[in-house]
Design an enzyme around this catalytic site. Sequence first.
Site, PDB file in Angstrom:
ATOM      1  N   LYS A   1       0.789  -1.293  -0.054  1.00 19.50           N
ATOM      2  CA  LYS A   1       0.001  -0.137   0.117  1.00 19.50           C
ATOM      3  C   LYS A   1       0.600   1.296   0.060  1.00 19.50           C
ATOM      4  CE  LYS A   1      -4.300   1.196   0.305  1.00 19.50           C
ATOM      5  NZ  LYS A   1      -5.572   0.658  -0.450  1.00 19.50           N
TER       6      LYS A   1
ATOM      7  N   ASP B   1      -6.852   4.558  -4.625  1.00 20.14           N
ATOM      8  CA  ASP B   1      -7.558   4.440  -3.361  1.00 20.14           C
ATOM      9  C   ASP B   1      -8.277   5.775  -2.984  1.00 20.14           C
ATOM     10  OD1 ASP B   1      -7.790   2.603  -0.924  1.00 20.14           O
ATOM     11  OD2 ASP B   1      -7.177   4.465   0.063  1.00 20.14           O
TER      12      ASP B   1
HETATM   13  P1  NDP Z   1     -12.879   8.039  -2.927  1.00 15.14           P
HETATM   14  O1  NDP Z   1     -11.810   9.129  -2.476  1.00 15.14           O
HETATM   15  O2  NDP Z   1     -13.394   7.950  -4.405  1.00 15.14           O
HETATM   16  O3  NDP Z   1     -14.275   8.555  -1.951  1.00 15.14           O
HETATM   17  C1  NDP Z   1     -13.914   8.402  -0.408  1.00 15.14           C
HETATM   18  C2  NDP Z   1     -15.318   8.793   0.003  1.00 15.14           C
HETATM   19  O4  NDP Z   1     -14.978   8.722   1.405  1.00 15.14           O
HETATM   20  C3  NDP Z   1     -15.680  10.267  -0.135  1.00 15.14           C
HETATM   21  O5  NDP Z   1     -16.963  10.224  -0.385  1.00 15.14           O
HETATM   22  C4  NDP Z   1     -15.110  11.099   0.711  1.00 15.14           C
HETATM   23  O6  NDP Z   1     -15.571  12.102   1.190  1.00 15.14           O
HETATM   24  C5  NDP Z   1     -15.346  10.100   1.992  1.00 15.14           C
HETATM   25  N1  NDP Z   1     -14.360  10.301   3.099  1.00 15.14           N
HETATM   26  C6  NDP Z   1     -13.022  10.093   2.978  1.00 15.14           C
HETATM   27  N2  NDP Z   1     -12.162  10.294   3.972  1.00 15.14           N
HETATM   28  C7  NDP Z   1     -13.318  10.520   5.191  1.00 15.14           C
HETATM   29  C8  NDP Z   1     -13.186  10.993   6.380  1.00 15.14           C
HETATM   30  N3  NDP Z   1     -12.054  11.040   6.984  1.00 15.14           N
HETATM   31  N4  NDP Z   1     -14.352  11.174   7.053  1.00 15.14           N
HETATM   32  C9  NDP Z   1     -15.518  11.014   6.266  1.00 15.14           C
HETATM   33  N5  NDP Z   1     -15.710  10.633   5.123  1.00 15.14           N
HETATM   34  C10 NDP Z   1     -14.597  10.511   4.455  1.00 15.14           C
HETATM   35  O7  NDP Z   1     -12.353   6.673  -2.356  1.00 15.14           O
HETATM   36  P2  NDP Z   1     -12.969   5.190  -2.532  1.00 15.14           P
HETATM   37  O8  NDP Z   1     -14.327   5.122  -2.764  1.00 15.14           O
HETATM   38  O9  NDP Z   1     -11.728   4.611  -3.390  1.00 15.14           O
HETATM   39  O10 NDP Z   1     -12.548   4.475  -1.258  1.00 15.14           O
HETATM   40  C11 NDP Z   1     -13.273   4.420  -0.046  1.00 15.14           C
HETATM   41  C12 NDP Z   1     -12.826   3.160   0.895  1.00 15.14           C
HETATM   42  O11 NDP Z   1     -12.994   1.915   0.215  1.00 15.14           O
HETATM   43  C13 NDP Z   1     -11.473   3.338   1.612  1.00 15.14           C
HETATM   44  O12 NDP Z   1     -11.469   3.001   2.746  1.00 15.14           O
HETATM   45  C14 NDP Z   1     -10.587   2.705   0.378  1.00 15.14           C
HETATM   46  O13 NDP Z   1      -9.639   2.116   1.048  1.00 15.14           O
HETATM   47  C15 NDP Z   1     -11.617   1.587   0.339  1.00 15.14           C
HETATM   48  N6  NDP Z   1     -11.295   0.657  -1.055  1.00 15.14           N
HETATM   49  C16 NDP Z   1     -11.415   1.189  -2.135  1.00 15.14           C
HETATM   50  C17 NDP Z   1     -11.151   0.540  -3.294  1.00 15.14           C
HETATM   51  C18 NDP Z   1     -11.225   1.093  -4.436  1.00 15.14           C
HETATM   52  O14 NDP Z   1     -11.080   0.178  -5.584  1.00 15.14           O
HETATM   53  N7  NDP Z   1     -11.520   2.276  -4.901  1.00 15.14           N
HETATM   54  C19 NDP Z   1     -11.025  -0.996  -3.166  1.00 15.14           C
HETATM   55  C20 NDP Z   1     -11.048  -1.530  -1.898  1.00 15.14           C
HETATM   56  C21 NDP Z   1     -11.368  -0.681  -0.586  1.00 15.14           C
HETATM   57  P3  NDP Z   1     -14.908  13.644   0.587  1.00 15.14           P
HETATM   58  O15 NDP Z   1     -15.082  13.714  -0.847  1.00 15.14           O
HETATM   59  O16 NDP Z   1     -15.757  14.575   1.534  1.00 15.14           O
HETATM   60  O17 NDP Z   1     -13.445  13.606   1.213  1.00 15.14           O
END
Ligand code: NDP
Length: 444
Positions: free
Chosen positions: A126, A166
């Site tokens: 990672k 991510d």
């Molecule tokens: P994105 O950046 O596309 O979206 C993240 C979302 O979560 C946004 O809505 C963001 O809001 C919100 N968010 C992020 N940090 C915080 C926080 N500290 N408090 C509240 N809301 C928060 O990321 P992904 O959708 O790609 O990833 C989401 C999760 O899924 C993560 O845990 C990631 O590790 C996991 N994941 C992702 C994969 C992928 O293929 N993308 C694969 C497997 C796991 P805002 O816009 O306001 O920041």
Amino acid sequence: MGYVDEIYELVVNKNPAEPEFHQAVKEVLDSLRLAVDANEAVYRREGLLERLTEPDRQFKFKVPWVDDSGKVNVNTGYRVQFNNAIGPYKGGLRLHPSVNLGIIKFLGFEQIFKNSLTGLPIGGSKGGADFDPKGKSDREILSFCTSFITELYNYIGADIDVPAGDIGVGAREIGYMFGQYKKLTHSYEGVLTGKGLSYGGSLARKEATGYGLMFLVEEMLKCAGEDIKGKVCTVSGSGNVATYAIEKAHQLGAKVVTCSDSNGWVYDPEGIDVAALKQIKEINRARLTEYAKYRPKSTYHEGRGVWSIKCDIALPCATQNEVFLDDAKTLVSNGCIVLAEGANMPTTLDAVDYLLENKVMFVPGKAANAGGVATSALEMTQNSQRLNWSFEEVESKLKQIMVNIFHNIDDAAKRYDCAGNYVVGANIAGFEKVADAMLAQGIY
Ligand code: NDP
């Protein structure tokens, strides 16, 4: 003191001030107890858990970049290559101000077991940086990504370590990094996944994590004699995972009534409008406050609150530690029957225990969100073959992988007399293959 407890204490002492890493190690080791106890003499002699909890190597580097005013900014970049017993290192890159070494280590450690669960030959790693992409112009993102990969390229490669997206890293960032990698190495190789379709990306990769989550939930419900059709879901987040989980949930006949970002959350009793969500988040790159313009009957609330809404299925898809014990109590009292983690480690350990005690079907992220990395591995395969598969072909492979993951974790839980405990099932099923490969390859 048993081997598992000794190792947990060792990890805490050797890695101070890394609470997320401790939490991830505790969750994994606690649920491996039965499998470890059954082979304790061998594992102890081989130092297996000591080796498994220590990254193979970790890089921390300076990322200087120039903003639009001409000022030089400096962020810190990381890549932790945790374990490559079963294949080249593979894991995403996170750009978020909260990123630090402990968070990258927790994610890299979890990635080992998740990647193993996919059944595909990929090890765990990672990376990321404490850079905040919010509010940055395209040129600033380009400047950051170019600088980041100019250092990271030294440590990665199509058969060495293959990063992906991510939080904060989508197709735009991967594209900028891929361009610079090519320039630096004079080679065209599948070194990053999540690429654009015109230069080696895979159809269905963007959708894969959210879709995969719903395929697994569908299969689990089917095996429990339930139908996903008609179920009400609550989702947190509004990024990549959340958006495509909502899209697939609707395609399967469920209704998702919430989504959120880090400022607030939306309740749409008629079901989240995915087209509006994509317009706001993917195209306008705006905030969820805009959602009500598209859906006048929805309400927007500042702060947290998604888990207060009555649902059958809860799907945290934002970030780590976003479902606390009180949220778990509310979910249970509202009759929730499934919590499947789209995000990595969104549920705190005490909340997980409460959900399990109350017979909620709980699926940890390493199984539930493995569809993303699985499809990244399918992208690597297509790159190696110099072929592109159709959307339907990738999606059907993804579905099969998620169905297999569910049955593997279900079987592993049953083998250790923990039927229905998918935390135990996922960790043991992921661990067994990695442990076997490590023991077979000598001491490294
Ligand atoms: P994105 O950046 O596309 O979206 C993240 C979302 O979560 C946004 O809505 C963001 O809001 C919100 N968010 C992020 N940090 C915080 C926080 N500290 N408090 C509240 N809301 C928060 O990321 P992904 O959708 O790609 O990833 C989401 C999760 O899924 C993560 O845990 C990631 O590790 C996991 N994941 C992702 C994969 C992928 O293929 N993308 C694969 C497997 C796991 P805002 O816009 O306001 O920041």
